[in-house]
Design a protein around this motif. Sequence first.
Motif, PDB file in Angstrom:
ATOM      1  N   VAL A   1      60.576  90.137 -96.351  1.00 14.93           N
ATOM      2  CA  VAL A   1      59.333  89.454 -96.605  1.00 14.93           C
ATOM      3  C   VAL A   1      58.858  89.149 -98.235  1.00 14.93           C
ATOM      4  CG1 VAL A   1      58.163  90.263 -94.482  1.00 14.93           C
ATOM      5  CG2 VAL A   1      58.113  91.673 -96.657  1.00 14.93           C
ATOM      6  N   TRP A   2      59.474  90.072 -98.962  1.00 12.14           N
ATOM      7  CA  TRP A   2      59.255  90.119-100.474  1.00 12.14           C
ATOM      8  C   TRP A   2      60.087  88.876-100.863  1.00 12.14           C
ATOM      9  CZ3 TRP A   2      59.730  95.393-103.109  1.00 12.14           C
ATOM     10  CH2 TRP A   2      58.651  96.109-103.121  1.00 12.14           C
ATOM     11  N   GLY A   3      61.314  88.761-100.223  1.00 10.06           N
ATOM     12  CA  GLY A   3      62.244  87.421-100.874  1.00 10.06           C
ATOM     13  C   GLY A   3      61.763  86.218-100.531  1.00 10.06           C
ATOM     14  N   SER A   4      61.363  86.140 -99.309  1.00 11.28           N
ATOM     15  CA  SER A   4      60.566  84.675 -98.720  1.00 11.28           C
ATOM     16  C   SER A   4      59.491  84.366 -99.493  1.00 11.28           C
ATOM     17  CB  SER A   4      60.560  84.771 -97.183  1.00 11.28           C
ATOM     18  OG  SER A   4      59.850  85.962 -96.846  1.00 11.28           O
ATOM     19  N   GLY A   5      58.670  85.566-100.168  1.00 11.09           N
ATOM     20  CA  GLY A   5      57.353  85.428-100.776  1.00 11.09           C
ATOM     21  C   GLY A   5      57.355  84.609-101.938  1.00 11.09           C
TER      22      GLY A   5
ATOM     23  N   ARG B   1      44.793  88.004-103.158  1.00  9.90           N
ATOM     24  CA  ARG B   1      45.736  88.477-102.383  1.00  9.90           C
ATOM     25  C   ARG B   1      45.623  90.020-102.517  1.00  9.90           C
ATOM     26  NH1 ARG B   1      52.194  88.361-103.760  1.00  9.90           N
ATOM     27  NH2 ARG B   1      53.055  89.988-102.517  1.00  9.90           N
ATOM     28  N   MET B   2      45.476  90.724-103.607  1.00 10.00           N
ATOM     29  CA  MET B   2      45.145  92.355-103.730  1.00 10.00           C
ATOM     30  C   MET B   2      43.808  92.717-103.052  1.00 10.00           C
ATOM     31  SD  MET B   2      47.670  93.821-105.110  1.00 10.00           S
ATOM     32  CE  MET B   2      48.836  92.524-104.345  1.00 10.00           C
ATOM     33  N   PHE B   3      42.860  91.968-103.274  1.00 12.83           N
ATOM     34  CA  PHE B   3      41.599  92.362-102.418  1.00 12.83           C
ATOM     35  C   PHE B   3      41.674  92.341-101.080  1.00 12.83           C
ATOM     36  CE2 PHE B   3      37.587  90.716-100.383  1.00 12.83           C
ATOM     37  CZ  PHE B   3      36.888  91.864-100.778  1.00 12.83           C
ATOM     38  N   PHE B   4      42.065  91.355-100.177  1.00 14.10           N
ATOM     39  CA  PHE B   4      42.314  91.353 -99.065  1.00 14.10           C
ATOM     40  C   PHE B   4      43.273  92.522 -98.511  1.00 14.10           C
ATOM     41  CE2 PHE B   4      40.148  87.027 -99.413  1.00 14.10           C
ATOM     42  CZ  PHE B   4      39.320  87.305 -98.509  1.00 14.10           C
ATOM     43  N   ALA B   5      44.376  92.388 -99.253  1.00  8.79           N
ATOM     44  CA  ALA B   5      45.331  93.717 -98.849  1.00  8.79           C
ATOM     45  C   ALA B   5      44.612  94.912 -98.827  1.00  8.79           C
ATOM     46  CB  ALA B   5      46.385  93.536 -99.926  1.00  8.79           C
ATOM     47  N   ALA B   6      43.880  95.189 -99.819  1.00 14.73           N
ATOM     48  CA  ALA B   6      43.214  96.508-100.058  1.00 14.73           C
ATOM     49  C   ALA B   6      42.278  96.734 -98.916  1.00 14.73           C
ATOM     50  CB  ALA B   6      42.508  96.733-101.238  1.00 14.73           C
ATOM     51  N   LEU B   7      41.563  95.690 -98.769  1.00 14.48           N
ATOM     52  CA  LEU B   7      40.475  95.598 -97.548  1.00 14.48           C
ATOM     53  C   LEU B   7      41.112  95.813 -96.054  1.00 14.48           C
ATOM     54  CD1 LEU B   7      37.545  94.978 -96.672  1.00 14.48           C
ATOM     55  CD2 LEU B   7      37.974  92.843 -96.530  1.00 14.48           C
ATOM     56  N   LEU B   8      41.946  95.140 -95.716  1.00 18.14           N
ATOM     57  CA  LEU B   8      42.716  95.295 -94.375  1.00 18.14           C
ATOM     58  C   LEU B   8      43.444  96.500 -94.312  1.00 18.14           C
ATOM     59  CD1 LEU B   8      44.511  91.838 -93.921  1.00 18.14           C
ATOM     60  CD2 LEU B   8      42.363  92.563 -92.727  1.00 18.14           C
ATOM     61  N   LEU B   9      44.017  97.066 -95.381  1.00 18.73           N
ATOM     62  CA  LEU B   9      44.607  98.420 -95.391  1.00 18.73           C
ATOM     63  C   LEU B   9      43.691  99.480 -95.160  1.00 18.73           C
ATOM     64  CD1 LEU B   9      47.293 100.102 -95.468  1.00 18.73           C
ATOM     65  CD2 LEU B   9      47.190 100.218 -98.039  1.00 18.73           C
ATOM     66  N   GLY B  10      42.433  99.301 -95.986  1.00 22.31           N
ATOM     67  CA  GLY B  10      41.313 100.480 -95.743  1.00 22.31           C
ATOM     68  C   GLY B  10      40.802 100.473 -94.235  1.00 22.31           C
ATOM     69  N   LEU B  11      40.424  99.244 -93.832  1.00 24.01           N
ATOM     70  CA  LEU B  11      39.889  99.049 -92.550  1.00 24.01           C
ATOM     71  C   LEU B  11      40.799  99.734 -91.292  1.00 24.01           C
ATOM     72  CD1 LEU B  11      38.156  95.698 -92.505  1.00 24.01           C
ATOM     73  CD2 LEU B  11      37.040  97.985 -92.618  1.00 24.01           C
ATOM     74  N   ILE B  12      42.098  99.417 -91.624  1.00 23.57           N
ATOM     75  CA  ILE B  12      43.106 100.096 -90.605  1.00 23.57           C
ATOM     76  C   ILE B  12      43.419 101.545 -90.882  1.00 23.57           C
ATOM     77  CG2 ILE B  12      45.763  99.931 -90.036  1.00 23.57           C
ATOM     78  CD1 ILE B  12      45.680  96.982 -91.081  1.00 23.57           C
ATOM     79  N   SER B  13      43.315 102.080 -92.167  1.00 23.88           N
ATOM     80  CA  SER B  13      43.560 103.418 -92.230  1.00 23.88           C
ATOM     81  C   SER B  13      42.547 104.144 -92.506  1.00 23.88           C
ATOM     82  CB  SER B  13      44.869 103.577 -93.530  1.00 23.88           C
ATOM     83  OG  SER B  13      45.901 102.571 -93.284  1.00 23.88           O
TER      84      SER B  13
ATOM     85  N   VAL C   1      49.572  88.478 -97.867  1.00 21.36           N
ATOM     86  CA  VAL C   1      48.601  89.612 -97.756  1.00 21.36           C
ATOM     87  C   VAL C   1      49.342  90.598 -96.747  1.00 21.36           C
ATOM     88  CG1 VAL C   1      46.499  90.836 -96.956  1.00 21.36           C
ATOM     89  CG2 VAL C   1      46.696  88.589 -98.367  1.00 21.36           C
ATOM     90  N   ILE C   2      49.695  89.927 -95.605  1.00 21.69           N
ATOM     91  CA  ILE C   2      49.919  90.849 -94.266  1.00 21.69           C
ATOM     92  C   ILE C   2      51.249  91.145 -94.484  1.00 21.69           C
ATOM     93  CG2 ILE C   2      50.385  90.794 -91.829  1.00 21.69           C
ATOM     94  CD1 ILE C   2      48.011  89.142 -91.703  1.00 21.69           C
ATOM     95  N   GLY C   3      52.308  90.304 -94.537  1.00 20.97           N
ATOM     96  CA  GLY C   3      53.753  90.577 -94.772  1.00 20.97           C
ATOM     97  C   GLY C   3      54.354  91.258 -96.316  1.00 20.97           C
ATOM     98  N   SER C   4      54.206  90.199 -97.194  1.00 23.34           N
ATOM     99  CA  SER C   4      54.802  90.695 -98.487  1.00 23.34           C
ATOM    100  C   SER C   4      53.838  91.781 -99.115  1.00 23.34           C
ATOM    101  CB  SER C   4      54.744  89.507 -99.493  1.00 23.34           C
ATOM    102  OG  SER C   4      55.556  88.351 -99.017  1.00 23.34           O
ATOM    103  N   THR C   5      52.474  92.034 -98.835  1.00 24.01           N
ATOM    104  CA  THR C   5      51.844  93.173 -99.706  1.00 24.01           C
ATOM    105  C   THR C   5      51.647  94.158 -98.894  1.00 24.01           C
ATOM    106  OG1 THR C   5      50.518  91.226-100.817  1.00 24.01           O
ATOM    107  CG2 THR C   5      49.810  93.462-100.822  1.00 24.01           C
ATOM    108  N   ILE C   6      50.989  94.106 -97.474  1.00 19.72           N
ATOM    109  CA  ILE C   6      50.959  95.105 -97.007  1.00 19.72           C
ATOM    110  C   ILE C   6      52.146  95.980 -96.243  1.00 19.72           C
ATOM    111  CG2 ILE C   6      49.561  96.373 -95.041  1.00 19.72           C
ATOM    112  CD1 ILE C   6      47.181  94.474 -95.551  1.00 19.72           C
TER     113      ILE C   6
END
Length: 293
Positions: free
Chosen positions: A8-12, A32-44, A213-218
């Motif tokens: 996912v990093w390579g294709s990113g 990208r970082m905002f939505f990654a933090a938001l989704l991770l915060g909600l999930i976790s 956000v979902i693949g390469s970041t989270i």
Amino acid sequence: MLVVNAAVWGSGYTILKFIQASITTQWMMGIRMFFAALLLGLISLPKLRRIHLRRYIIPCIALAVTYWLGFMFQLKGLEGMPPGRNSFLVDTYCVMVPFLIWAITRRRPGWQHIVAAFVCIVGLGFVSLSGTGGAELFHVSFFDGITIMSAVFYALNLVIIGMLGRSYDAVGLIFLEFAFCTVLFVGGAFLTEGMPQASWATPEIIGGFAYLVIGSTIIGQMFQTIAVQKVPTSQASIILSTECIFGVLASMVFYGERLTSHTMVGFALIFGAILLSELQLPKRHAVSSRTDS
């Protein structure tokens, strides 16, 4: 986890190149970082409530600053080169890790790491080969140079993760790292890039952001942080090094990147240097005096 992370990093890289054509660098990363933090915060959220996040602040600031600087240099380099080339130059961070560990812990790198560094330098020369001969034969461009600088910060980020991993929860580290990165990117965007534009909200760009956000970041950062806690940093670096192969394949298929013969030689040398730096070669054992009947 590490193989998925590498994919996912390579294709990113190709996705970043596509979005970068329409959106300024720090706004792209800030969103990208905002939505990654938001989704991770909600999930976790239940897990985050049980973690004493105050003691994570200083370590996560260090992680965020190195991550931010790594991306700033990488994306500036990406402006002037294809995604596949960018991925191989960034991936030289694997060769740098043992030398940064040496600088921090005084644990001297072995002969493999020294030879790997030399092979990597030769590989970089072939990747940057201008083909004009003379003094310009091995000319490292401005974009090549700052991309290599990004590798230094990514190597430092990986070393810090390896040092912190067994004392801190992975989710807490990643959440605060993303949160602090959001502040750095958005703050920098307001200061240097003006306001975001409504024209950025196209289906293609939104889809690209969803992948990043979902693949390469989270997924990518989560898998890396969890896996580095379970395996040695050097072993993790070997697997993560295949990121550059995925990066070139995605760039060739979706971006139309074409490889010259000297670029292919350079990529092969860089990848060989990464493996040489990280592989544990078998040690020589004394021959037993016992004879079998």
